[in-house]
Design a protein around this motif. Structure first.
Motif, PDB file in Angstrom:
ATOM      1  N   ASP A  30       1.922  45.166  54.636  1.00  0.00           N
ATOM      2  CA  ASP A  30       0.971  44.888  55.718  1.00  0.00           C
ATOM      3  C   ASP A  30       1.429  43.702  56.562  1.00  0.00           C
ATOM      4  OD1 ASP A  30      -0.662  46.973  54.984  1.00  0.00           O
ATOM      5  OD2 ASP A  30      -2.045  45.739  53.806  1.00  0.00           O
ATOM      6  N   LEU A  31       1.957  42.678  55.908  1.00  0.00           N
ATOM      7  CA  LEU A  31       2.471  41.525  56.648  1.00  0.00           C
ATOM      8  C   LEU A  31       3.652  41.939  57.525  1.00  0.00           C
ATOM      9  CD1 LEU A  31       2.355  38.735  53.895  1.00  0.00           C
ATOM     10  CD2 LEU A  31       0.907  38.904  55.937  1.00  0.00           C
ATOM     11  N   ALA A  32       4.487  42.821  56.995  1.00  0.00           N
ATOM     12  CA  ALA A  32       5.633  43.299  57.779  1.00  0.00           C
ATOM     13  C   ALA A  32       5.152  44.088  58.995  1.00  0.00           C
ATOM     14  CB  ALA A  32       6.537  44.162  56.902  1.00  0.00           C
ATOM     15  N   ALA A  34       2.324  43.704  60.519  1.00  0.00           N
ATOM     16  CA  ALA A  34       1.727  42.758  61.460  1.00  0.00           C
ATOM     17  C   ALA A  34       2.811  42.092  62.309  1.00  0.00           C
ATOM     18  CB  ALA A  34       0.925  41.704  60.696  1.00  0.00           C
ATOM     19  N   GLU A  35       3.939  41.748  61.692  1.00  0.00           N
ATOM     20  CA  GLU A  35       5.047  41.163  62.443  1.00  0.00           C
ATOM     21  C   GLU A  35       5.628  42.176  63.426  1.00  0.00           C
ATOM     22  OE1 GLU A  35       6.066  38.095  62.541  1.00  0.00           O
ATOM     23  OE2 GLU A  35       4.613  37.425  61.042  1.00  0.00           O
ATOM     24  N   ALA A  36       5.663  43.439  63.021  1.00  0.00           N
ATOM     25  CA  ALA A  36       6.159  44.481  63.925  1.00  0.00           C
ATOM     26  C   ALA A  36       5.256  44.612  65.143  1.00  0.00           C
ATOM     27  CB  ALA A  36       6.256  45.813  63.181  1.00  0.00           C
ATOM     28  N   ASP A  37       3.943  44.533  64.934  1.00  0.00           N
ATOM     29  CA  ASP A  37       2.995  44.611  66.048  1.00  0.00           C
ATOM     30  C   ASP A  37       3.186  43.430  67.009  1.00  0.00           C
ATOM     31  OD1 ASP A  37       1.937  46.939  65.031  1.00  0.00           O
ATOM     32  OD2 ASP A  37       0.265  45.942  64.005  1.00  0.00           O
ATOM     33  N   LYS A  38       3.367  42.234  66.453  1.00  0.00           N
ATOM     34  CA  LYS A  38       3.586  41.060  67.297  1.00  0.00           C
ATOM     35  C   LYS A  38       4.898  41.198  68.086  1.00  0.00           C
ATOM     36  CE  LYS A  38       1.141  37.977  64.122  1.00  0.00           C
ATOM     37  NZ  LYS A  38       1.289  36.845  63.158  1.00  0.00           N
ATOM     38  N   ARG A  39       5.919  41.680  67.415  1.00  0.00           N
ATOM     39  CA  ARG A  39       7.196  41.891  68.093  1.00  0.00           C
ATOM     40  C   ARG A  39       7.042  42.867  69.254  1.00  0.00           C
ATOM     41  NH1 ARG A  39      10.846  45.995  65.097  1.00  0.00           N
ATOM     42  NH2 ARG A  39       9.063  47.187  65.856  1.00  0.00           N
ATOM     43  N   ASN A  40       6.381  43.977  68.974  1.00  0.00           N
ATOM     44  CA  ASN A  40       6.199  44.989  70.014  1.00  0.00           C
ATOM     45  C   ASN A  40       5.394  44.440  71.187  1.00  0.00           C
ATOM     46  OD1 ASN A  40       7.582  46.736  68.362  1.00  0.00           O
ATOM     47  ND2 ASN A  40       5.738  47.718  67.541  1.00  0.00           N
ATOM     48  N   GLY A  41       4.395  43.599  70.883  1.00  0.00           N
ATOM     49  CA  GLY A  41       3.595  43.005  71.944  1.00  0.00           C
ATOM     50  C   GLY A  41       4.436  42.117  72.848  1.00  0.00           C
ATOM     51  N   CYS A  42       5.345  41.353  72.249  1.00  0.00           N
ATOM     52  CA  CYS A  42       6.217  40.487  73.054  1.00  0.00           C
ATOM     53  C   CYS A  42       7.124  41.309  73.960  1.00  0.00           C
ATOM     54  CB  CYS A  42       7.066  39.607  72.136  1.00  0.00           C
ATOM     55  SG  CYS A  42       6.131  38.325  71.256  1.00  0.00           S
ATOM     56  N   GLU A  85      12.497  40.615  56.792  1.00  0.00           N
ATOM     57  CA  GLU A  85      12.433  39.832  55.557  1.00  0.00           C
ATOM     58  C   GLU A  85      11.300  40.304  54.657  1.00  0.00           C
ATOM     59  OE1 GLU A  85      12.033  35.851  56.891  1.00  0.00           O
ATOM     60  OE2 GLU A  85      14.090  35.708  57.684  1.00  0.00           O
ATOM     61  N   LEU A  86      10.135  40.561  55.235  1.00  0.00           N
ATOM     62  CA  LEU A  86       8.983  40.997  54.448  1.00  0.00           C
ATOM     63  C   LEU A  86       9.186  42.403  53.887  1.00  0.00           C
ATOM     64  CD1 LEU A  86       6.224  39.557  56.782  1.00  0.00           C
ATOM     65  CD2 LEU A  86       6.569  38.912  54.386  1.00  0.00           C
TER      66      LEU A  86
END
Length: 250
Positions: A30-32, A34-42, A85-86
């Motif tokens: 789930d943490l991974a 979430a990081e993917a969503d943030k990356r895509n948003g950027c 990493e996650l």
């Protein structure tokens, strides 16, 4: 930017009886995500700003907003690294749990809970290590795909593809969630039955031994028949000699 990993079954722990393991695995995945969503948003914001020619001219964008776009791109890369990493932590964690001592045999590898790309990487490393150590075969546990979308096996086709690329033969075992890989190349050897290989082999020896023993009995019986025939043929002559001997004595 890392390629998205293929989503696999909801249940990652092979035995399915350890909720703590499952929760920790889900937490890391789930943490991974979430990081993917943030990356895509950027990256999406960067693309929108780069394509926006309405409120301001291209020259103004290049002069001012280019710095902001660069910052968003850097943030996206940072989230991308965190996601990798996650996912690596989740992959390593569930692999240790599913392949712990006593859960699999020495000639087995369990890929439950792995994304397709992770499973391929782990399996290739194991195959090369086993070949270097002189191992002849490997049982790859891929799962039946009961919990995946459409109940389709995701890892199995990639395992078969990897074997073709490495010049190895493989075949599905009686348990459809397992693949037998011949690490020596050439035609696949018949995989032993699960939990019954030694018994079957032992039984085969008994059966073979029984045939030999039975053949010995037949041979021994044939010798007895020959002796009986010889005795029967010689008996009248022996009796006549005994009668003559008795007459002389009397």
């Amino acid at each position: 930017m890392s390629m998205p990993l293929t989503r696999l079954p909801e249940r990652a722990h092979r035995s399915g009886d350890d909720d703590d393991v499952e929760r920790e695995y889900d937490r890391l995945r789930d943490l991974a995500r979430a990081e993917a969503d943030k990356r895509n948003g950027c990256y999406e914001r960067t693309e929108r700003e780069a394509d926006d020619d309405g409120a301001q001219s291209k020259q103004a964008y290049n002069a001012g907003d280019g710095a902001a776009a660069k910052e968003l791109s850097n943030q996206g890369k940072m989230h991308d690294r965190k996601m990798d990493e996650l996912n690596k932590q989740a992959s390593d964690y569930i692999f240790r749990e599913n392949n712990a001592l006593g859960k699999v045999e020495g000639d087995q590898i369990d890929l439950h809970g792995q994304f397709v790309e992770e499973a391929e990487r782990i399996l290739e490393q194991r195959i090369r290590a086993d070949q270097a150590n002189g191992q002849t075969h490997l049982h790859v546990i891929v799962g039946r795909g009961n919990h995946s979308t459409g109940h389709q096996q995701k890892i199995k086709p990639r395992v078969e593809e990897l074997c073709r690329r490495l010049g190895l033969q493989c075949q599905t075992e009686e348990n459809a969630g397992r693949i037998y890989v011949n690490l020596q190349g050439g035609a696949p050897l018949p995989p032993p039955q699960q939990h019954h290989g030694g018994q079957q082999h032992h039984g085969g020896q008994q059966h073979h031994g029984g045939q030999q023993h039975h053949g010995g009995q037949q041979q021994h019986g044939g010798q007895q028949d020959e002796i009986a025939k010889l005795v029967e043929k010689a008996l009248p002559r022996i009796l006549r000699k005994l009668e003559k001997a008795c007459c002389v004595i009397m």
